[in-house]
Design an enzyme around this catalytic site. Structure first.
Site, PDB file in Angstrom:
ATOM      1  CG  ASP A  19      16.448   8.019  -7.081  1.00  0.00           C
ATOM      2  OD1 ASP A  19      16.092   7.122  -7.709  1.00  0.00           O
ATOM      3  OD2 ASP A  19      16.238   7.929  -5.773  1.00  0.00           O
ATOM      4  CD  GLU A  41       8.237   7.607  -5.130  1.00  0.00           C
ATOM      5  OE1 GLU A  41       9.240   6.697  -4.703  1.00  0.00           O
ATOM      6  OE2 GLU A  41       7.261   7.585  -4.700  1.00  0.00           O
ATOM      7  CG  HIS A  83      13.138   5.115  -7.301  1.00  0.00           C
ATOM      8  ND1 HIS A  83      13.691   6.155  -6.691  1.00  0.00           N
ATOM      9  CD2 HIS A  83      11.783   4.999  -6.909  1.00  0.00           C
ATOM     10  CE1 HIS A  83      12.619   6.798  -5.877  1.00  0.00           C
ATOM     11  NE2 HIS A  83      11.640   6.068  -5.899  1.00  0.00           N
ATOM     12  CG  ASN A 133       3.802   7.184  -6.974  1.00  0.00           C
ATOM     13  OD1 ASN A 133       4.145   7.696  -7.932  1.00  0.00           O
ATOM     14  ND2 ASN A 133       4.617   7.089  -5.987  1.00  0.00           N
ATOM     15  CD  GLU A 168       6.286   1.433  -3.762  1.00  0.00           C
ATOM     16  OE1 GLU A 168       6.565   0.439  -3.112  1.00  0.00           O
ATOM     17  OE2 GLU A 168       7.392   2.431  -3.970  1.00  0.00           O
TER      18      GLU A 168
HETATM   19  O1  G3I Z   1      12.199   7.661  11.608  1.00  0.00           O
HETATM   20  C1  G3I Z   1      12.769   6.389  12.123  1.00  0.00           C
HETATM   21  C2  G3I Z   1      13.792   6.816  13.106  1.00  0.00           C
HETATM   22  O2  G3I Z   1      12.975   7.143  14.096  1.00  0.00           O
HETATM   23  C3  G3I Z   1      14.513   5.430  13.389  1.00  0.00           C
HETATM   24  O3  G3I Z   1      15.306   5.682  14.536  1.00  0.00           O
HETATM   25  C4  G3I Z   1      15.172   4.793  12.104  1.00  0.00           C
HETATM   26  C5  G3I Z   1      15.874   3.706  12.387  1.00  0.00           C
HETATM   27  O4  G3I Z   1      15.925   2.801  11.269  1.00  0.00           O
HETATM   28  O5  G3I Z   1      14.233   4.780  11.214  1.00  0.00           O
HETATM   29  C6  G3I Z   1      13.579   5.847  10.704  1.00  0.00           C
HETATM   30  O6  G3I Z   1      12.608   5.699   9.765  1.00  0.00           O
HETATM   31  C7  G3I Z   1      13.124   5.384   8.543  1.00  0.00           C
HETATM   32  C8  G3I Z   1      12.620   6.453   7.672  1.00  0.00           C
HETATM   33  O7  G3I Z   1      13.018   6.192   6.354  1.00  0.00           O
HETATM   34  C9  G3I Z   1      12.701   7.906   8.104  1.00  0.00           C
HETATM   35  O8  G3I Z   1      14.310   7.962   7.901  1.00  0.00           O
HETATM   36  C10 G3I Z   1      12.785   4.027   8.168  1.00  0.00           C
HETATM   37  O9  G3I Z   1      13.593   3.209   8.790  1.00  0.00           O
HETATM   38  C11 G3I Z   1      13.226   3.871   6.647  1.00  0.00           C
HETATM   39  O10 G3I Z   1      12.756   2.688   6.068  1.00  0.00           O
HETATM   40  C12 G3I Z   1      12.651   4.880   5.954  1.00  0.00           C
HETATM   41  O11 G3I Z   1      12.751   4.635   4.636  1.00  0.00           O
HETATM   42  C13 G3I Z   1      12.125   5.469   3.721  1.00  0.00           C
HETATM   43  C14 G3I Z   1      11.469   4.237   2.640  1.00  0.00           C
HETATM   44  O12 G3I Z   1      10.607   5.059   1.615  1.00  0.00           O
HETATM   45  C15 G3I Z   1      10.550   3.169   3.313  1.00  0.00           C
HETATM   46  O13 G3I Z   1       9.780   2.692   2.606  1.00  0.00           O
HETATM   47  C16 G3I Z   1      12.946   6.186   2.896  1.00  0.00           C
HETATM   48  O14 G3I Z   1      13.349   7.449   3.522  1.00  0.00           O
HETATM   49  C17 G3I Z   1      11.982   6.791   1.659  1.00  0.00           C
HETATM   50  O15 G3I Z   1      12.901   7.638   0.706  1.00  0.00           O
HETATM   51  C18 G3I Z   1      11.519   5.748   0.721  1.00  0.00           C
HETATM   52  O16 G3I Z   1      10.626   6.367  -0.163  1.00  0.00           O
HETATM   53  C19 G3I Z   1      10.062   5.438  -0.980  1.00  0.00           C
HETATM   54  C20 G3I Z   1       8.690   6.022  -1.487  1.00  0.00           C
HETATM   55  O17 G3I Z   1       7.845   6.301  -0.354  1.00  0.00           O
HETATM   56  C21 G3I Z   1       7.934   5.135  -2.419  1.00  0.00           C
HETATM   57  N1  G3I Z   1       8.882   4.564  -3.476  1.00  0.00           N
HETATM   58  C22 G3I Z   1      10.096   4.019  -3.125  1.00  0.00           C
HETATM   59  C23 G3I Z   1      10.885   5.141  -2.298  1.00  0.00           C
HETATM   60  C24 G3I Z   1      12.506   4.702  -2.203  1.00  0.00           C
HETATM   61  O18 G3I Z   1      12.398   3.525  -1.383  1.00  0.00           O
END
Ligand code: G3I
Length: 302
Positions: A237, A235, A206, A169, A127
């Site tokens: 969806d 990725e 996405h 990516n 990105e």
């Molecule tokens: O693990 C912590 C947890 O300890 C905490 O209590 C909780 C509270 O907010 O957060 C948890 O972390 C979260 C993590 O996902 C795991 O669930 C983060 O807040 C959350 O921001 C994070 O989101 C991820 C996101 O990337 C962050 O940028 C999504 O799961 C993940 O699907 C998403 O994936 C991205 C790709 O890497 C890049 N392309 C876009 C895609 C979708 O956004």
């Protein structure tokens, strides 16, 4: 074939999913994932904040959990991701200039050394281009270290593990008419012409009502492949999970010989980062949706 992975394998392709370490204790989740897919991308576990939470102190416990689960189920793994503006640990967010540049290099070396020889692909840079009409780079602390940060990341990665495929990516680069797509295309063309090591481009895919699937995606995949890189849907969806749209995307990949595979960004709708939406191939109860059948049929027909 009766599973996505086996159906994709008929044409030498893979069908993958994002896997979250925190869900590996859910047997409904692992039953579907273990049956259907043959490529795994750790959803968050190999990102910068997970793997180097303190500078110079690496932590591979969650990444290894996903990696080991994949290998135990005969699947390959796509590493995600080494250099990104987001999900940086606090220490990295506060760096700039040559200190940040060196920290990026050290991070790539540290993580790639741990997974050397084990992964099929690495998303080296994620990105890095701006949304909207500029076609230029996204502003970020990494970008402000100098425009050459991306090629430095790729050269570092090649030296760290010469056997893994190195990918760029991004999202919203599926529409061939978009300025962002053209910006990335021009970078890849430049890298290939100057010998900067890049093997593949990942199209996150996405799709939603604001950024819908368009039929020129196939032109995009073909155009990038013609530069001499593999392409992949990394990725996937689709908001609402239209069966027709899922079939069209599958057929776009099948039409391009260098489209090596497809990965959906989660198993069930309830696993999706897009909360409140139903963008995946299995519903929250683990039932196959219409979109599942249309993807499977397209893979079997192709
Ligand atoms: O693990 C912590 C947890 O300890 C905490 O209590 C909780 C509270 O907010 O957060 C948890 O972390 C979260 C993590 O996902 C795991 O669930 C983060 O807040 C959350 O921001 C994070 O989101 C991820 C996101 O990337 C962050 O940028 C999504 O799961 C993940 O699907 C998403 O994936 C991205 C790709 O890497 C890049 N392309 C876009 C895609 C979708 O956004």
């Amino acid at each position: 074939a009766s599973t996505l992975g086996a159906a994709a394998a008929q044409s030498g392709r893979y069908f993958g999913t994002a896997i979250a370490a925190g869900r590996l204790g859910d047997s409904a989740y692992t039953t579907i994932a273990g049956r259907e897919f043959n490529m795994v991308t750790p959803e968050n576990e190999m990102k910068i904040d997970a793997t180097e939470p303190q500078q110079g102190r690496f932590n591979f416990s969650a990444g290894d959990q996903v990696y080991n689960w994949a290998v135990q189920h005969g699947m390959r793994v796509r590493g995600h991701t080494l250099a990104w503006y987001a999900q940086q640990p606090g220490w990295m967010q506060s760096l700039s200039g040559s200190a940040l540049r060196q920290a990026m290099i050290n991070h790539i070396n540290g993580v790639m050394a741990h997974y050397k020889g084990k992964l099929a692909y690495w998303d080296v840079v994620n990105e890095a281009f701006a949304d909207g009409g500029s076609g230029g780079r996204r502003d970020s602390n990494l970008q402000r270290t100098g425009n050459d940060w991306i090629e430095v990341a790729f050269r570092t990665a090649r030296a760290a593990d010469p056997d893994v495929k190195l990918c760029y990516n991004d999202y919203n680069i599926e529409d061939w008419s978009a300025a962002k797509t053209q910006g990335v295309y021009n970078m890849v063309r430049d890298f290939k012409s100057r010998g900067v090591p890049i093997d593949c481009v990942g199209f996150q895919s996405h799709f939603n009502s604001g950024d819908p699937y368009k039929s020129n995606f196939r032109t995009t995949l073909q155009s990038f492949a013609a530069l001499g890189v593999d392409v992949a849907i990394t990725e996937l969806d689709v908001q609402g999970a239209s069966a027709t749209t899922y079939a069209n995307i599958t057929n776009d990949c099948l039409a391009v010989s260098r489209c090596v595979g497809m990965t959906v960004w989660g198993v069930r709708d309830s696993d999706s980062w897009r909360s409140g939406d139903t963008p995946l191939l299995f519903d929250g109860n683990g039932n196959k949706k219409a979109a599942y059948n249309s993807v499977l049929n397209a893979l079997n027909a192709g």
